[in-house]
Design a protein around this motif. Structure first.
Motif, PDB file in Angstrom:
ATOM      1  N   ALA A  10       2.324  14.986  21.622  1.00 56.16           N
ATOM      2  CA  ALA A  10       2.064  13.814  20.908  1.00 56.16           C
ATOM      3  C   ALA A  10       2.530  13.956  19.423  1.00 56.16           C
ATOM      4  O   ALA A  10       2.909  12.829  18.880  1.00 56.16           O
ATOM      5  CB  ALA A  10       0.554  13.121  20.990  1.00 56.16           C
ATOM      6  N   ALA A  11       2.450  15.026  18.913  1.00 57.81           N
ATOM      7  CA  ALA A  11       2.887  15.244  17.546  1.00 57.81           C
ATOM      8  C   ALA A  11       4.360  15.226  17.202  1.00 57.81           C
ATOM      9  O   ALA A  11       4.959  15.023  16.196  1.00 57.81           O
ATOM     10  CB  ALA A  11       2.001  16.484  16.963  1.00 57.81           C
ATOM     11  N   VAL A  12       5.185  15.832  18.419  1.00 59.03           N
ATOM     12  CA  VAL A  12       6.435  15.802  18.146  1.00 59.03           C
ATOM     13  C   VAL A  12       7.088  14.787  17.434  1.00 59.03           C
ATOM     14  O   VAL A  12       8.053  14.959  16.428  1.00 59.03           O
ATOM     15  CB  VAL A  12       7.173  16.261  19.538  1.00 59.03           C
ATOM     16  CG1 VAL A  12       8.846  16.381  19.521  1.00 59.03           C
ATOM     17  CG2 VAL A  12       6.615  17.766  20.159  1.00 59.03           C
ATOM     18  N   PRO A  13       6.860  13.851  18.032  1.00 55.75           N
ATOM     19  CA  PRO A  13       7.670  12.369  17.652  1.00 55.75           C
ATOM     20  C   PRO A  13       7.569  12.073  15.962  1.00 55.75           C
ATOM     21  O   PRO A  13       8.228  11.420  15.229  1.00 55.75           O
ATOM     22  CB  PRO A  13       7.390  11.350  18.170  1.00 55.75           C
ATOM     23  CG  PRO A  13       6.820  11.875  19.619  1.00 55.75           C
ATOM     24  CD  PRO A  13       6.369  13.137  19.171  1.00 55.75           C
ATOM     25  N   ARG A  14       6.219  12.470  15.691  1.00 56.00           N
ATOM     26  CA  ARG A  14       5.721  12.213  14.272  1.00 56.00           C
ATOM     27  C   ARG A  14       6.458  13.304  13.212  1.00 56.00           C
ATOM     28  O   ARG A  14       6.284  12.846  12.118  1.00 56.00           O
ATOM     29  CB  ARG A  14       4.224  12.495  14.038  1.00 56.00           C
ATOM     30  CG  ARG A  14       3.608  11.265  15.156  1.00 56.00           C
ATOM     31  CD  ARG A  14       1.747  11.200  14.909  1.00 56.00           C
ATOM     32  NE  ARG A  14       1.223  12.646  14.462  1.00 56.00           N
ATOM     33  CZ  ARG A  14       0.559  13.026  15.375  1.00 56.00           C
ATOM     34  NH1 ARG A  14       0.217  12.534  16.766  1.00 56.00           N
ATOM     35  NH2 ARG A  14      -0.330  14.030  15.351  1.00 56.00           N
ATOM     36  N   VAL A  15       7.034  14.297  13.811  1.00 52.32           N
ATOM     37  CA  VAL A  15       7.532  15.209  12.689  1.00 52.32           C
ATOM     38  C   VAL A  15       9.037  14.893  12.665  1.00 52.32           C
ATOM     39  O   VAL A  15       9.751  14.644  13.605  1.00 52.32           O
ATOM     40  CB  VAL A  15       7.283  16.672  13.323  1.00 52.32           C
ATOM     41  CG1 VAL A  15       8.247  17.516  12.259  1.00 52.32           C
ATOM     42  CG2 VAL A  15       5.899  17.082  13.479  1.00 52.32           C
ATOM     43  N   GLN A  16       9.413  14.516  11.387  1.00 52.81           N
ATOM     44  CA  GLN A  16      10.631  14.251  10.910  1.00 52.81           C
ATOM     45  C   GLN A  16      11.265  15.412  10.370  1.00 52.81           C
ATOM     46  O   GLN A  16      11.028  15.836   9.205  1.00 52.81           O
ATOM     47  CB  GLN A  16      10.599  13.180  10.144  1.00 52.81           C
ATOM     48  CG  GLN A  16      10.286  11.916  10.709  1.00 52.81           C
ATOM     49  CD  GLN A  16      11.047  11.465  12.110  1.00 52.81           C
ATOM     50  OE1 GLN A  16      12.312  11.323  11.971  1.00 52.81           O
ATOM     51  NE2 GLN A  16      10.361  11.157  12.964  1.00 52.81           N
ATOM     52  N   PRO A  17      12.174  16.625  10.971  1.00 52.52           N
ATOM     53  CA  PRO A  17      12.491  17.380  10.662  1.00 52.52           C
ATOM     54  C   PRO A  17      13.274  17.442   9.250  1.00 52.52           C
ATOM     55  O   PRO A  17      13.092  18.356   8.215  1.00 52.52           O
ATOM     56  CB  PRO A  17      13.704  18.043  11.545  1.00 52.52           C
ATOM     57  CG  PRO A  17      13.445  17.288  12.606  1.00 52.52           C
ATOM     58  CD  PRO A  17      12.760  15.811  12.333  1.00 52.52           C
ATOM     59  N   GLN A  18      14.097  16.172   8.830  1.00 51.60           N
ATOM     60  CA  GLN A  18      14.699  16.195   7.567  1.00 51.60           C
ATOM     61  C   GLN A  18      13.770  15.892   6.454  1.00 51.60           C
ATOM     62  O   GLN A  18      14.255  15.989   5.264  1.00 51.60           O
ATOM     63  CB  GLN A  18      15.693  14.907   7.684  1.00 51.60           C
ATOM     64  CG  GLN A  18      15.118  13.579   7.814  1.00 51.60           C
ATOM     65  CD  GLN A  18      15.044  13.217   9.288  1.00 51.60           C
ATOM     66  OE1 GLN A  18      14.602  13.997  10.233  1.00 51.60           O
ATOM     67  NE2 GLN A  18      14.836  12.113   9.437  1.00 51.60           N
TER      68      GLN A  18
END
Length: 180
Positions: free
Chosen positions: A30-38
């Motif tokens: 669930a956290a993956v889409p909340r992380v913005q690598p940039q």
């Protein structure tokens, strides 16, 4: 059969990373889409370096666009233990040469000559100490010409790509452990 094997069974390039995490598999995915690598400082610098030639040459395809990130990918699969994102393009080009992919079926059937497909997966598995979060990147080049073009690009970006993946895994764990 794994999600990756279903979506991209044949590939020539692959990179895997993993991290032991304190969160549950469902919380991690669930956290993956909340992380913005940039938005991660080291990742931002690496992405800026990657895009520097296009920005210096004022490439119209990159002008006014945000840094390359997960927003460029198409969601192909998601359940409580895994998430898969797909991308197609001539990644060695200044503008990444991205092609449009609508969904998982479009990704599987995409077969434009000279245009590789990239699959980015995240999988989380419960274990004694919490969960093991894994990421895998697979790239399929459809022909010899695209393999010959992609190979030097892969060699040039592989170290930075690995750093980005490890930074993402840490950020995903941090996001998954934060109370809402």
């Amino acid at each position: 059969m794994s999600v990756a094997a279903t979506l991209l069974p044949d590939y020539q390039f692959c990179e895997r990373h993993q991290r032991q995490c304190r969160a549950t598999p469902a919380a991690l995915i669930a956290a993956v889409p909340r992380v913005q690598p940039q938005s991660l400082p080291l990742v931002r610098v690496l992405l800026q370096l990657r895009e520097l030639p296009a920005r210096l040459l004022r490439d119209p395809a990159r002008q006014g666009r945000p840094l390359f990130g997960l927003h460029e990918f198409t969601l192909l699969h998601r359940d409580e233990h895994s998430l898969a994102l797909g991308l197609a393009g001539r990644f060695w080009r200044r503008d990444f040469g991205l092609a449009s992919i609508a969904d998982a079926d479009g990704f599987r059937s995409f077969a434009e000559p000279g245009v590789p497909r990239l699959l980015l997966t995240f999988q989380a598995q419960a274990n004694d100490g919490g969960s093991l979060l894994c990421t895998e990147t697979r790239v399929h080049c459809p022909d010899r010409a695209s393999r010959l073009r992609f190979w030097p690009y892969w060699l040039a970006i592989r170290l930075a790509s690995g750093l980005i993946r490890r930074q993402m895994l840490a950020a995903i764990e941090q996001a998954a452990c934060k109370p809402d």
